[in-house]
Enzyme design. Sequence first.
Site, PDB file in Angstrom:
ATOM      1  CB  SER A  16       8.417 -34.564 -77.741  1.00 31.22           C
ATOM      2  OG  SER A  16       8.046 -35.835 -77.243  1.00 31.22           O
ATOM      3  CG  HIS A  35      12.437 -37.338 -74.943  1.00 32.29           C
ATOM      4  ND1 HIS A  35      12.344 -37.463 -76.515  1.00 32.29           N
ATOM      5  CD2 HIS A  35      11.223 -36.861 -74.730  1.00 32.29           C
ATOM      6  CE1 HIS A  35      11.137 -37.505 -76.912  1.00 32.29           C
ATOM      7  NE2 HIS A  35      10.464 -36.963 -75.801  1.00 32.29           N
TER       8      HIS A  35
END
Length: 505
Positions: free
Chosen positions: A93, A230
């Site tokens: 990320s 995610h």
Amino acid sequence: MTAGTATTWFARPVRTPALAADAVPVLCLPYAGGGASAFRGWAEAFAPQVDIRPVQLPGRESRWAEEPVIDPAALAAAISETVTGDYLIYGHSMGARLGYETVRSLAATGGPLPRRLVIGGSPPPDLRLDGDLKDLSRRSDEEMITRLARLGGMPQEVLDSAELIELLLPAIRADFTWIDDYRWEPGPALPVPVTAVCGRRDGVCLPWTGIGWARHSAPGFRLRTMPGGHFFLHEQFGLLGGLLRAEAADTVAPASAVRPGEVHLVLADLDTIDDRELAGLADQLAPEEHDRAARFVDQRDSRRFTARRGIAREVLSRFGSRYSRAPFPTGVNGKPELHDGPQVSWSHRDGRLLLAVAATPLGVDHETEHSLPDTTQLAASILHPDELIRLADVPEQWRSRELLRAWTAKEAVLKCTGQGLTVEPTSLGLQQQDQHAGIIGADDHRQPAVLQVTSVPAGLRVPAPEVVVVQLRTGPGALATEHMFHDWSADEWAASADERTGERR
């Protein structure tokens, strides 16, 4: 350098594992708000082949006393001072974008470059974050925590503790401020290969968004997908560990089967294939293909034809399909129609081959980006009436790009149907799901676009109603498919000539 010595950037594992003599260091960069503990247990689990070295960013855990500042140049300096020999970087990320900028800084200063940059759960740097992470630093503390919890990035023990949340908030907000203020500066592609890892249910970076990292790697690019969302680095610990071990050992092999719900892609530069490799690929061609290659007046065209047909057979052979020295079965309009096993589609432009394999019929097209001299005439010849209306909302300077992407998408759909040029393009209508202005509709042409087939002429059967348009370094590419991407290689050509000739003999 940001406060702290070079060694404070790298956390030591609680228990130092025994490592092999040739263990490859992997520097691990955490997601926003995270510290070295985001990779707890990795050092022990991935030894002895991989030497996990979590990066401890300022303002968290062992560096609480420092300001939570994201500084790629400082991290690059710390790497230059402490890391020698081969190593990899894995960033998740925010850590992916930090890794990208760190490699840029290392390249600019002559520092030691990693063997490969592996990124997880992050759009490419030329795209802004979307979904639950969009403009998170502009939100209240409560909304920030709520959104992170929805993505799975806040453990329940943290959510249950107001004291822990209060301790973490400064670093979380500082990290997302860096992300929201980040502006990509155009420049050369990274001088190291990139592997993008995307969760199949990640609302921040789905696989077709992750393919955009191919624009940022000069030596080569690979895409891998993971089950989960995610924070798949926690959900799929074992799978990700296996991938990192393979990347560290440089033993990543192409998939050997096409499973339902996957599309496998190869992007090859046909003009870089040398004579030895070309001879091996030519050995796979059917007799009539040899005859056709010999009829080309331009030797370059002959080489490209031989290469793309040979590569198609090599890729299909990975998935158990055998067409060595045998002609491809084709439909009435010339599209390959394989009667059993995986299905294939390819497109070639200016020496670049984009090839796709899936379990079900699909279509693929790849164009070279260029300006169009007469957008009005082209629009009238290819656009559905509804698309012409939406084109009126597109500024004149963007119309060439918009029309080229629209044409690429239509070509992919028509290849998927097997009808090709027998269908009038104006009778086929496409529209992006989220109703943006324009035909393709992305505010930024680098954004992937997912379109639905909205209008089809009578008698046309569209096996896959979904079209994904992505921007490659060479221009737009599109796939007509109802599935998502799984495996993508943008290396010049995935296997070595020795391996291929050895397999045949």
